[in-house]
Design an enzyme around this catalytic site. Structure first.
Site, PDB file in Angstrom:
ATOM      1  N   ASP A   1       0.915  -1.181  -0.093  1.00 41.32           N
ATOM      2  CA  ASP A   1      -0.038   0.138   0.094  1.00 41.32           C
ATOM      3  C   ASP A   1       0.699   1.189  -0.203  1.00 41.32           C
ATOM      4  O   ASP A   1       1.904   1.073   0.821  1.00 41.32           O
ATOM      5  CB  ASP A   1      -0.915  -0.121   1.192  1.00 41.32           C
TER       6      ASP A   1
ATOM      7  N   ASN B   1     -12.814  -3.208   2.322  1.00 38.74           N
ATOM      8  CA  ASN B   1     -13.856  -1.817   2.659  1.00 38.74           C
ATOM      9  C   ASN B   1     -14.692  -2.125   1.421  1.00 38.74           C
ATOM     10  O   ASN B   1     -14.197  -2.253   0.194  1.00 38.74           O
ATOM     11  CB  ASN B   1     -13.123  -0.560   2.586  1.00 38.74           C
TER      12      ASN B   1
ATOM     13  N   HIS C   1     -10.358  -5.152  -3.128  1.00 36.11           N
ATOM     14  CA  HIS C   1      -9.057  -5.531  -2.540  1.00 36.11           C
ATOM     15  C   HIS C   1      -9.000  -5.806  -1.301  1.00 36.11           C
ATOM     16  O   HIS C   1      -9.696  -5.353  -0.442  1.00 36.11           O
ATOM     17  CB  HIS C   1      -8.092  -4.440  -2.935  1.00 36.11           C
TER      18      HIS C   1
HETATM   19  P1  AMP Z   1      -9.569   1.322   0.333  1.00 38.40           P
HETATM   20  O1  AMP Z   1      -9.897   2.694   1.005  1.00 38.40           O
HETATM   21  O2  AMP Z   1     -10.053   0.123   1.125  1.00 38.40           O
HETATM   22  O3  AMP Z   1     -10.425   1.556  -1.051  1.00 38.40           O
HETATM   23  O4  AMP Z   1      -8.027   1.351   0.022  1.00 38.40           O
HETATM   24  C1  AMP Z   1      -7.432   1.770  -1.136  1.00 38.40           C
HETATM   25  C2  AMP Z   1      -6.119   1.729  -0.702  1.00 38.40           C
HETATM   26  O5  AMP Z   1      -5.286   1.790  -1.882  1.00 38.40           O
HETATM   27  C3  AMP Z   1      -5.623   2.888   0.121  1.00 38.40           C
HETATM   28  O6  AMP Z   1      -5.039   2.233   1.294  1.00 38.40           O
HETATM   29  C4  AMP Z   1      -4.602   3.505  -0.609  1.00 38.40           C
HETATM   30  O7  AMP Z   1      -3.412   3.975   0.228  1.00 38.40           O
HETATM   31  C5  AMP Z   1      -3.975   2.322  -1.509  1.00 38.40           C
HETATM   32  N1  AMP Z   1      -3.547   3.023  -2.941  1.00 38.40           N
HETATM   33  C6  AMP Z   1      -4.110   3.781  -3.572  1.00 38.40           C
HETATM   34  N2  AMP Z   1      -3.212   4.236  -4.787  1.00 38.40           N
HETATM   35  C7  AMP Z   1      -2.372   3.273  -4.771  1.00 38.40           C
HETATM   36  C8  AMP Z   1      -1.079   3.033  -5.477  1.00 38.40           C
HETATM   37  N3  AMP Z   1      -0.956   3.646  -6.791  1.00 38.40           N
HETATM   38  N4  AMP Z   1      -0.265   2.074  -5.149  1.00 38.40           N
HETATM   39  C9  AMP Z   1      -0.594   1.395  -3.919  1.00 38.40           C
HETATM   40  N5  AMP Z   1      -1.657   1.505  -2.950  1.00 38.40           N
HETATM   41  C10 AMP Z   1      -2.372   2.584  -3.324  1.00 38.40           C
END
Ligand code: AMP
Ligand code: ZN
Length: 112
Positions: A29, A85, A98
């Site tokens: 992440d 989520n 995810h």
């Molecule tokens: P959610 O809030 O459950 O939808 O989680 C999305 C997650 O994706 C968050 O924890 C972000 O920090 C992560 N995220 C967003 N963009 C990227 C990226 N380019 N590479 C890795 N993680 C990411």
């Protein structure tokens, strides 16, 4: 499709990969909430866990197989949390299902 995680799968956006095979991708992440925080996603676009059906539930089962394997490899024997989520109220920001895997810290319950 305008999906951030599909772009990561396609290699159009870089990621710090943990594991990849023909069905799943795991990557760290970008904004870690624990000392170890990676995401495991199906390569097939599924918007969220609310889209799971008898036809695609095998992807979830397989993701949990991969999580068990990676947790061992990354030294998370003392415990870890798996979170997905679903939708706005849960704060889902990326509409490609995810599973967050968080470890290496005592995690409080319930999460905020
Ligand atoms: P959610 O809030 O459950 O939808 O989680 C999305 C997650 O994706 C968050 O924890 C972000 O920090 C992560 N995220 C967003 N963009 C990227 C990226 N380019 N590479 C890795 N993680 C990411
Ligand atoms: Zn996608």
């Amino acid at each position: 499709m305008d999906c951030l995680f599909c772009k990561i799968i396609a290699g159009e956006i870089p990621s710090n990969k943990v594991y990849e095979d023909e069905r799943v991708l795991a990557f760290y992440d970008i904004d870690p909430k624990a000392p170890v925080h990676f995401l495991v996603i199906p390569k097939k676009h599924i918007a969220s866990a609310s889209e799971i059906t008898a036809q695609n539930s095998g992807e979830v089962a397989y993701i949990f197989e991969v999580i068990a394997k990676l947790a061992k490899e990354l030294g998370l024997e003392s415990g870890y949390r798996v979170v997905t989520n679903v939708g706005e109220d849960a704060g889902q920001t990326v509409k490609h299902m995810h599973f967050h895997v968080l470890g290496k810290r005592l995690l409080s319950w319930p999460p905020g």
